[in-house]
Design a protein around this motif. Structure first.
Motif, PDB file in Angstrom:
ATOM      1  N   HIS A   1       0.834  -1.194   0.000  1.00 33.58           N
ATOM      2  CA  HIS A   1       0.000   0.000   0.000  1.00 33.58           C
ATOM      3  C   HIS A   1       0.875   1.252   0.000  1.00 33.58           C
ATOM      4  N   HIS A   2       0.627   2.124  -0.963  1.00 39.80           N
ATOM      5  CA  HIS A   2       1.411   3.342  -1.141  1.00 39.80           C
ATOM      6  C   HIS A   2       0.471   4.518  -1.427  1.00 39.80           C
ATOM      7  N   VAL A   3       1.074   5.650  -1.744  1.00 36.84           N
ATOM      8  CA  VAL A   3       0.346   6.815  -2.245  1.00 36.84           C
ATOM      9  C   VAL A   3       1.017   7.246  -3.550  1.00 36.84           C
ATOM     10  N   MET A   4       0.319   8.064  -4.329  1.00 38.66           N
ATOM     11  CA  MET A   4       0.848   8.441  -5.638  1.00 38.66           C
ATOM     12  C   MET A   4       2.222   9.103  -5.561  1.00 38.66           C
ATOM     13  N   ALA A   5       2.493   9.814  -4.476  1.00 34.27           N
ATOM     14  CA  ALA A   5       3.793  10.475  -4.337  1.00 34.27           C
ATOM     15  C   ALA A   5       4.942   9.468  -4.342  1.00 34.27           C
ATOM     16  N   ASP A   6       4.647   8.190  -4.043  1.00 32.04           N
ATOM     17  CA  ASP A   6       5.684   7.153  -4.019  1.00 32.04           C
ATOM     18  C   ASP A   6       6.005   6.612  -5.406  1.00 32.04           C
ATOM     19  N   LEU A   7       5.215   6.967  -6.417  1.00 33.17           N
ATOM     20  CA  LEU A   7       5.336   6.306  -7.715  1.00 33.17           C
ATOM     21  C   LEU A   7       6.750   6.351  -8.302  1.00 33.17           C
ATOM     22  N   PRO A   8       7.435   7.495  -8.331  1.00 34.92           N
ATOM     23  CA  PRO A   8       8.778   7.484  -8.939  1.00 34.92           C
ATOM     24  C   PRO A   8       9.724   6.465  -8.310  1.00 34.92           C
TER      25      PRO A   8
ATOM     26  N   THR B   1       0.036  14.581 -12.396  1.00 36.70           N
ATOM     27  CA  THR B   1       0.160  16.038 -12.447  1.00 36.70           C
ATOM     28  C   THR B   1       1.381  16.398 -13.280  1.00 36.70           C
ATOM     29  N   GLU B   2       1.491  17.656 -13.650  1.00 35.71           N
ATOM     30  CA  GLU B   2       2.696  18.102 -14.354  1.00 35.71           C
ATOM     31  C   GLU B   2       3.926  17.886 -13.484  1.00 35.71           C
ATOM     32  N   GLU B   3       3.770  18.089 -12.190  1.00 32.89           N
ATOM     33  CA  GLU B   3       4.904  17.874 -11.276  1.00 32.89           C
ATOM     34  C   GLU B   3       5.332  16.404 -11.282  1.00 32.89           C
ATOM     35  N   MET B   4       4.370  15.489 -11.269  1.00 32.48           N
ATOM     36  CA  MET B   4       4.709  14.069 -11.286  1.00 32.48           C
ATOM     37  C   MET B   4       5.415  13.695 -12.576  1.00 32.48           C
ATOM     38  N   LEU B   5       4.948  14.212 -13.700  1.00 33.37           N
ATOM     39  CA  LEU B   5       5.609  13.935 -14.979  1.00 33.37           C
ATOM     40  C   LEU B   5       7.045  14.435 -14.966  1.00 33.37           C
TER      41      LEU B   5
END
Length: 350
Positions: A40-47, A194-198
C-alpha cells in the motif's frame, strides 16, 4: 470462462463520486504481477516504484462533451420530452451524421426530430443495423464541430457517478496532457498524473511517450453474455506516432521495461504490434478483447484504476496479472477502503 468469474463484492460507498481534493493525492496499490503480493502506497511514491530506464506510454485522448440533451419537436412545432444522446462517432465523411447511444431508444423512432440548446435540429435516420438496440443515427443539416459540442454538450460522467456534471469535472475529468479530442469517456488511469509528477518521472530517467486511443463502446460497454468468449468488442480508433513506435521498439530491444498507463494504452500497444511485439506506427482500429489466456507481446507493467465487476477491463487486468491475483488485490482494496472506478485510487502492476 464465465462472466461471473470476474464478480466481486463492492460496497457502494467505495465508488468514488468525485475526484480527491487535489489531483495526484490518491492512494496507490502495488501488485506483484507474478506473486500477487500487495503493498500500500500513495501516488507520491510512484517514482520510487518505477525501475530506471522504464518507458511509460500514456493515452493523450481528450474527452468530448458528448452527452447532449435534445427536445423532441412535435407536430405543429410544439416541444415534447427531453431525450439524452451520447454522441460516439461520425458515421460518414460529411460529419453531419453521428452514431449515438440513446436512453429509452425504443421510443426514438426514425423521422423524429430533436432541438438542441443552441437551436439546431437533428433527425433520427432509418437504420436497420441499429433497429432494436440502444443506438441511433442522428443527422444535422451541417457538420458538427467541437464548438457545437462545447456549447450543447455535457461531460460524459459514467452512470455509477450519480450526479450531474459540474465545473470541476470540466478540469478533473481530463488528464493534464489531454490533447486529441475524440473520447466518449476519459482514459481515467491518467487522471492521477500532475505536471509535477511527470517532471519527477523525467528527472528519474523515465522516458514518457504518448499515443491516442479514442475511448468508446469497446472500453465501456458492459458484458451481456454468460460466456466471455461470446462477447464482441466494438471498434475504437487509435494512432501511434511513427517516432513513438520507433522509440518503444528501441526500448524493448535494449531490454527496458514498457509500462502502459491505462487499459487503453495496453490495448493500443498490443493491437499495433506484430506477433513478435514490434510496434507499428500509424492509425488503425481495434476490437481486441483481452482475457485470461492472452499472451502479452509488448507491455511489461501496467498502471491502472480499480475496475467494475464483470467488465472487459477487469478481464484485461486479470489476463495481465492472473484472475486470482487481481481478485485478491481487489479484496484487499475493499478491506483497506480504497476508492474505486474513474475518480478512485490507482494500482501499479509490476
Amino acid at each position: 470462462m464465465k462472466t461471473s468469474d470476474f464478480y466481486f463484492d463492492l460496497p457502494e460507498e467505495l465508488i468514488a463520486q468525485k475526484p480527491c481534493t487535489e489531483r495526484g493525492n490518491d492512494r496507490l496499490m502495488l501488485l506483484g504481477r507474478e506473486s500477487g503480493a500487495v503493498e500500500h502506497h500513495v501516488m507520491a511514491d510512484l517514482p520510487s516504484l518505477i525501475d530506471d530506464g522504464t518507458l511509460m506510454v500514456f493515452n493523450n485522448s481528450r474527452v468530448r462533451r458528448s452527452r447532449c440533451y435534445g427536445i423532441r419537436i412535435l407536430d405543429g412545432g410544439q416541444d415534447g420530452r427531453e431525450q439524452e444522446f451520447m454522441f460516439l462517432n461520425q458515421t460518414g465523411p460529411e460529419g453531419d451524421s453521428w452514431n449515438t447511444m440513446v436512453k429509452g431508444a425504443k421510443k426514438v423512432k426514425p423521422g423524429a426530430c430533436y432541438r438542441f440548446p443552441d437551436g439546431s435540429e437533428g433527425e433520427i435516420l432509418e437504420d436497420a443495423g441499429n433497429a432494436g438496440t440502444e443506438f441511433r443515427t442522428i443527422r444535422f443539416p451541417f457538420r458538427l464541430t467541437e464548438d457545437w459540442f462545447e456549447w450543447n454538450g455535457h461531460i460524459p460522467l459514467p452512470p455509477y457517478i450519480r450526479r450531474e456534471d459540474s465545473d470541476i469535472d470540466s478540469e478533473r475529468y481530463q488528464t493534464v496532457y489531454a490533447k486529441e479530442t475524440g473520447s466518449a469517456a476519459c482514459p481515467t488511469a491518467g487522471l492521477h498524473f500532475t505536471e509535477e509528477m511527470l517532471s519527477l518521472l523525467r528527472a528519474k530517467g523515465v522516458e514518457l511517450e504518448w499515443l491516442t486511443l479514442h475511448v468508446g463502446l469497446g472500453t465501456f460497454l458492459p458484458v451481456r453474455v454468460d460466456d466471455i468468449e461470446e462477447h464482441k468488442m466494438h471498434e475504437e480508433v487509435y494512432t501511434v506516432p511513427y517516432d513513438v513506435a520507433d522509440r518503444i521498439n528501441k526500448a524493448r530491444a535494449d531490454g527496458r521495461k514498457i509500462l502502459a498507463v491505462g487499459t487503453t494504452s495496453v490495448r493500443t500497444l498490443e493491437s499495433a504490434s506484430d506477433e513478435n511485439g514490434i510496434v507499428r506506427g500509424g492509425t488503425g482500429r481495434t476490437s481486441i478483447f483481452m482475457y485470461p489466456g492472452y499472451r502479452f507481446k509488448v507491455v511489461d507493467q501496467m498502471f491502472t484504476n480499480f475496475h467494475t465487476p464483470e467488465s472487459t477491463l477487469i478481464m484485461l487486468v486479470s489476463a495481465f496479472a492472473g484472475r486470482e491475483n487481481i481478485l485478491g488485490a481487489y479484496k484487499a482494496a475493499v478491506q483497506e477502503r480504497y476508492r474505486f472506478f474513474s475518480y478512485g485510487d490507482a494500482m501499479l502492476i509490476k
